[in-house]
Design a protein around this motif. Structure first.
Motif, mmCIF file in Angstrom:
data_model
loop_
_atom_site.group_PDB
_atom_site.id
_atom_site.type_symbol
_atom_site.label_atom_id
_atom_site.label_comp_id
_atom_site.label_asym_id
_atom_site.label_seq_id
_atom_site.Cartn_x
_atom_site.Cartn_y
_atom_site.Cartn_z
ATOM 1 N N PHE A 44 116.176 86.895 1.686
ATOM 2 C CA PHE A 44 115.284 87.298 0.107
ATOM 3 C C PHE A 44 114.801 88.303 -0.635
ATOM 4 O O PHE A 44 115.251 88.536 -2.319
ATOM 5 N N GLY A 45 114.594 89.062 0.734
ATOM 6 C CA GLY A 45 113.642 90.855 0.691
ATOM 7 C C GLY A 45 115.617 91.123 0.470
ATOM 8 O O GLY A 45 115.797 92.125 -0.512
ATOM 9 N N VAL A 46 116.341 91.691 1.209
ATOM 10 C CA VAL A 46 117.752 92.426 1.213
ATOM 11 C C VAL A 46 118.317 91.443 0.429
ATOM 12 O O VAL A 46 118.711 92.601 -0.654
ATOM 13 N N ALA A 47 118.839 90.501 -0.550
ATOM 14 C CA ALA A 47 119.908 90.030 -1.521
ATOM 15 C C ALA A 47 119.926 89.087 -2.386
ATOM 16 O O ALA A 47 120.053 89.409 -3.354
ATOM 17 N N PHE A 48 118.292 88.660 -2.012
ATOM 18 C CA PHE A 48 117.833 87.495 -3.642
ATOM 19 C C PHE A 48 117.674 88.441 -4.765
ATOM 20 O O PHE A 48 117.547 88.513 -5.793
ATOM 21 N N THR A 49 116.737 90.308 -4.340
ATOM 22 C CA THR A 49 116.902 91.116 -5.729
ATOM 23 C C THR A 49 117.603 91.620 -5.637
ATOM 24 O O THR A 49 117.846 92.122 -6.687
ATOM 25 N N PHE A 50 119.208 91.823 -4.658
ATOM 26 C CA PHE A 50 120.050 92.689 -5.701
ATOM 27 C C PHE A 50 121.000 91.556 -6.423
ATOM 28 O O PHE A 50 121.704 91.818 -7.509
ATOM 29 N N ALA A 78 111.281 86.155 -6.199
ATOM 30 C CA ALA A 78 110.968 87.306 -4.881
ATOM 31 C C ALA A 78 109.901 87.836 -4.434
ATOM 32 O O ALA A 78 109.495 88.450 -3.740
ATOM 33 N N ALA A 79 108.651 88.311 -5.607
ATOM 34 C CA ALA A 79 107.691 88.869 -5.372
ATOM 35 C C ALA A 79 106.873 87.852 -4.786
ATOM 36 O O ALA A 79 106.049 88.120 -3.117
ATOM 37 N N VAL A 80 106.909 86.310 -4.587
ATOM 38 C CA VAL A 80 105.843 85.343 -3.842
ATOM 39 C C VAL A 80 106.399 85.743 -2.631
ATOM 40 O O VAL A 80 106.097 85.227 -1.226
ATOM 41 N N LEU A 81 107.873 85.316 -2.466
ATOM 42 C CA LEU A 81 108.648 85.002 -0.668
ATOM 43 C C LEU A 81 108.354 86.738 -0.324
ATOM 44 O O LEU A 81 108.356 86.955 0.983
ATOM 45 N N PHE A 82 108.597 87.493 -0.742
ATOM 46 C CA PHE A 82 107.931 88.951 -0.468
ATOM 47 C C PHE A 82 106.460 89.402 0.060
ATOM 48 O O PHE A 82 105.914 89.524 0.918
#
Length: 480
Positions: A44-50, A78-82
């Motif tokens: 989710f950090g790599v691909a969800f932000t894409f 994405a911010a929560v998962l980060f």
């Protein structure tokens, strides 16, 4: 050895090996749990932000308000998962020093270098994530978009750095040893070790597959409940297409990796193939386990193992009998690795078939597939992808045993030899449970708020404000 350690091994049917320190089992359990937890967040950090950027770009290029709304909401997820990933990653970093002082003490000068690079990428990602979230409605459209691009690039760099450390453990290089101690380090050779490129590509593709199918499954579930509006269709199409494109590429990369493992990690390959004895014309065994050195309950496919390894049935494959007894993986390790490999390949095949189904439906109709059976399969695809991801990491990590650094450091020599680690494991479980519950609560609260707002009745960035509600008439009537 502590009584709890001996009791656990007795209940699990494992021999109480006197050569193993009592701290080894709880250390391995804790590392397996925390790594298994953290690896779920990496996609989710790599691909969800894409995917967030894909929606953002579509919104800017085509004036698509629904795409911008998706990008804005996905950025908050994405911010929560980060934040959760930052906590779990920090715990992992401390564990390396606390649980495995033999690794850090002997080889920290090399092994720590990729983590230093990862720290730089992490800070870059955190800074630009904050700018991107804050920039909605505050920055010009395209400059705001490019701040999000930095987030995605930094996450790719951070993931590659961690994979570099893992690859170095599988194929160490770039160091000069004297009396078992590092006296010189070539940082570039440590980072770009023999396993770096193929492990990195494999992990990045896995990230796009897991994030794509998982996010698409959320919107597929909504479509099954009748929400077929443009917002849900787009929310499904962007991540699912991303995952479907990555899926066949992953099979090509995986096939290449299998041959790399065959050539450079023979013990791991023997475990993958459930092969106790060296030979040619080796069968590919589906399922099965080793029992007293014999393969039981498996389904053999004659010659397939040798053909996959070297393109010919005469290809000779080393079995576990070719590994020196002192460092030979035991049957328990072999069985776990083989089972995980079968699960990984099996679940990946299911996802490949689903991707092909999606491509066929899109080719025929040029629209988002709406069949209920397809959407049901898409809904559970994220869970299947997560199982595939975890199985792959079991293959990578357990397949290296009994080594921590192959050929240089045994796991039993890397673990700490002081204290009782079971309470430490309990504390880690409590921390992770609290973080998971908190993240789940935050995501659930956002979901409820967005459902209450609706998909079209809220303002979007760079667009006109929502139309005001009609003012009541002066007489208090309906104006008629």
């Amino acid at each position: 050895m502590t009584p709890s350690y001996l009791a656990f091994r007795a209940l699990s049917g494992l021999p109480a090996a006197a050569a193993e320190p009592s701290q080894l089992l709880p250390a391995r359990v804790q590392m397996a749990f925390t790594l298994g937890f953290h690896i779920v967040l990496v996609p989710f950090g790599v691909a969800f932000t894409f995917m967030m950027l894909l929606a953002h770009r579509r919104g800017l290029r085509h004036g698509d308000d629904q795409a911008l709304l998706l990008a804005r909401r996905w950025s908050k997820v994405a911010a929560v998962l980060f934040a959760v990933g930052a906590v779990s990653g920090t715990v992992l970093t401390f564990e390396l020093g606390v649980l495995w002082p033999g690794l850090m003490g002997r080889y920290g000068a090399a092994f720590g270098f990729p983590f230093a690079i990862e720290g730089l990428f992490f800070f870059l990602e955190a800074i630009f994530m904050a700018i991107y979230i804050y920039g909605w409605d505050r920055l010009p459209p395209w400059p705001h978009f490019w701040t999000g691009a930095v987030v995605t690039l930094a996450s790719v760099g951070g993931t590659a750095s961690v994979v570099a450390a893992n690859g170095w453990m599988n194929q160490p290089g770039g160091i000069v040893l004297r009396a078992g101690r590092i006296v010189d380090v070539a940082p570039a050779k440590v980072f770009f070790n023999g396993a770096f490129w193929w492990e990195t590509v494999h992990m990045l593709l896995a990230a796009y597959i897991v994030a794509g199918f998982t996010v698409a499954g959320v919107y597929a579930s909504g479509m099954l409940k009748g929400r077929r509006d443009p917002y849900h269709r787009l929310g499904f199409l962007i991540p699912f297409t991303t995952a479907a494109i990555a899926m066949p590429l992953q099979f090509v990369v995986g096939d290449f990796i299998a041959r790399e493992v065959f050539e450079k990690e023979p013990a791991k390959f023997a475990a993958l193939e459930l092969l106790p004895t060296t030979g040619d014309h080796v069968a590919e065994t589906l399922g099965g386990i080793l029992v007293d050195g014999q393969v039981r309950y498996g389904i053999p496919l004659p010659n397939v193992g040798s053909v996959l390894a070297g393109f010919t049935p005469s290809t000779r494959i080393k079995g576990t009998d070719a590994i020196p007894p002192a460092v030979r993986p035991d049957e328990g390790v072999v069985n776990v690795v083989h089972l995980a490999f079968d699960i990984m390949v099996g679940t990946a095949t299911l996802l490949l078939l689903l991707s092909a189904w999606f491509a066929w439906l899109w080719w025929r109709r040029r629209t988002v597939p709406a069949g209920r059976w397809f959407l049901r399969c898409a809904t559970v695809a994220g869970l299947v992808a997560l199982v595939c991801l975890e199985s792959g990491w079991v293959v990578t990590e357990v397949g290296r045993q009994p080594w921590t650094v192959v050929g240089l450091l045994l796991t039993r020599d890397a673990v700490t030899t002081t204290g009782d680690l079971w309470p430490f494991l309990g504390a880690a479980l409590a921390i992770y449970a609290g973080v998971a519950i908190g993240a789940g609560y935050a995501l659930r609260a956002m979901h409820r708020r967005w459902r209450a707002e609706g998909d079209a009745a809220v303002s979007v960035p760079y667009g006109p404000p929502p139309a005001p509600s009609p003012a009541p008439s002066a007489t208090g009537g309906d104006g008629a």
